[in-house]
Design an enzyme around this catalytic site. Structure first.
Site, PDB file in Angstrom:
ATOM      1  CB  THR A 221      -0.912   0.059   1.256  1.00  0.00           C
ATOM      2  OG1 THR A 221      -1.677  -1.112   1.290  1.00  0.00           O
ATOM      3  CG2 THR A 221      -1.796   1.278   1.281  1.00  0.00           C
ATOM      4  CG  ASP A 252      -6.726   0.669   6.275  1.00  0.00           C
ATOM      5  OD1 ASP A 252      -6.543  -0.176   5.378  1.00  0.00           O
ATOM      6  OD2 ASP A 252      -5.789   1.247   6.860  1.00  0.00           O
TER       7      ASP A 252
HETATM    8  C1  SD4 Z   1      -5.757  -3.076   3.680  1.00  0.00           C
HETATM    9  N1  SD4 Z   1      -4.353  -1.420   4.668  1.00  0.00           N
HETATM   10  O1  SD4 Z   1      -6.403  -3.367   2.687  1.00  0.00           O
HETATM   11  C2  SD4 Z   1      -4.522  -2.235   3.499  1.00  0.00           C
HETATM   12  C3  SD4 Z   1      -3.416  -3.153   3.177  1.00  0.00           C
HETATM   13  C4  SD4 Z   1      -2.077  -2.647   3.474  1.00  0.00           C
HETATM   14  O2  SD4 Z   1       0.077  -2.972   3.859  1.00  0.00           O
HETATM   15  O3  SD4 Z   1      -1.840  -1.507   3.780  1.00  0.00           O
HETATM   16  N2  SD4 Z   1      -1.096  -3.450   3.488  1.00  0.00           N
HETATM   17  O4  SD4 Z   1      -6.040  -3.494   4.797  1.00  0.00           O
END
Ligand code: SD4
Length: 372
Positions: A221, A252
């Site tokens: 991300t 999120d």
């Molecule tokens: C999620 N926060 O879909 C994202 C994934 C992520 O590092 O940040 N991974 O939950």
């Protein structure tokens, strides 16, 4: 008569925050600052360099962060963002993104968007062109097509290999999967030689990588926050989300207030890591509100992580499974990033670019330390 009790209490409690709010809003001269998560393949460094280039050329702060994260979205090597991101349990890549524009105080988001390599551009269009805040799934794709975006296959050879490996390793309690021949699944961990037979045409390094991501889905991300010399701010978070997630799951990242929050009067914050845990503390919003009430970006991010730890009764054994990071940029240019756990890969670093210092990595502070 002066009420000493009141003034003492005020100094300790609510009113203590007021001078700090003034300090944030009445700072002297804003500066150009961009921060982001680090990401693999130099993604964060490239992102912040690009965003800073746009800002220095007089571009809008939202255009800057979108241009920055586009580099990572379009890089097939980063398996956590955009094109080449790891798919859901059906083998379909579903992307999440949210963005906020400080000066207009508007936001836009897309959730579970399929077939479009740059969800950031669609989230920005939701912000600019609609009266809505968030579009998801089929509707988000239809919306993107209206603006001329082409639907494409977002799987790469690499992410498809990881998906096939995951399918094959996804066993029932007897160790069996329909993707394995015979009913007696061999015990884990697998030997590369064994996997080589099932995945001909891939070298050992690729097979080892795919096996590792199948059983330990990686985090990624990208979150990016910008500030220019006029004091204007914007922020964005874009991701392919959790690998092997149930189709339709939004994390999120597309949730405004969860994976992203920006208040033009205070600053911005974003998150990477396990979205479900972030949502349980409305993380990015919490970080910005903490700054509003006088905390430094570092204190604000660590406080949000403490709330996450509290949700696990501060039990480090249970928290072991959680990776979470917050990034915060205050309106006066002060910034920080904080990780739940110290010292793990690119989670331990974040990226900063300023007018006078080229895009570079800096260490995150952290709440907990893994015991050897
Ligand atoms: C999620 N926060 O879909 C994202 C994934 C992520 O590092 O940040 N991974 O939950």
């Amino acid at each position: 008569m002066k009420d000493n009790r009141f003034s003492r209490r005020a100094a300790l409690m609510g009113a203590a925050a007021l001078p700090m709010i003034q300090a944030v809003t009445a700072q002297s001269k804003p500066k150009n600052v961009v921060i982001s998560s680090a990401n693999s393949y130099n993604g964060g460094v490239n992102c912040c360099a690009k965003a800073m280039e746009v800002i220095k050329a007089g571009g809008d702060t939202l255009d800057a962060v979108v241009a920055g994260v586009n580099i990572v979205e379009l890089d097939p090597r980063d398996t956590s963002v955009g094109y080449g991101g790891l798919p859901n349990e059906d083998g379909v890549v579903e992307l999440d993104c949210s963005c906020m524009h400080g000066p207009t105080r508007r936001g836009g988001a897309v959730g579970a968007l399929r077939g479009i390599k740059t969800p950031s551009k669609i989230a920005q269009l939701v912000l600019l062109e609609t009266d809505h805040m968030m579009l998801v799934g089929e509707g988000a794709l239809k919306f993107a097509k209206v603006y001329g975006f082409q639907e494409e296959d977002l799987l790469t050879d690499k992410s498809r290999l990881a998906f096939r490996m995951w399918k094959r390793e996804m066993r029932d309690r007897n160790g069996h999967t329909f993707w394995d021949s015979g009913i007696d699944g061999p015990p884990k961990p697998k030997k590369i030689g064994e996997l080589r037979k099932s995945f001909p045409g891939y070298d050992d390094e690729m097979i080892a990588w795919a096996y590792d991501v199948a059983v330990n889905p990686p985090h990624g991300t990208i979150n990016c926050i910008s500030l220019n010399e006029k004091g204007e701010m914007s922020a964005i978070t874009t991701t392919s989300g959790m690998a092997w997630k149930i189709a339709g799951r939004c994390g999120d990242s597309p949730i405004i207030g969860g994976g992203l929050w920006l208040d033009q009067d205070v600053g911005g914050a974003g998150s990477t890591g396990r979205g479900e845990e972030n949502l349980r503390v409305a993380g990015a919003h919490t970080v910005v509100e903490n700054m509003r009430h006088g905390m430094s970006p570092k204190e604000a991010a660590l406080d949000a992580l403490k709330r996450v730890a509290r949700n696990f009764d501060n039990d480090e054994e249970r928290l072991k499974a959680v990776d979470l990071n917050f990034y915060a940029l205050r309106k006066d240019g002060e910034y920080a990033a904080a990780s739940l756990w110290g010292g793990r890969g690119h989670d331990s670093q974040f990226v900063v670019a300023t007018s006078d210092k080229a895009s570079h990595q800096e260490p995150c502070v952290y709440l907990l330390e893994r015991k050897a």
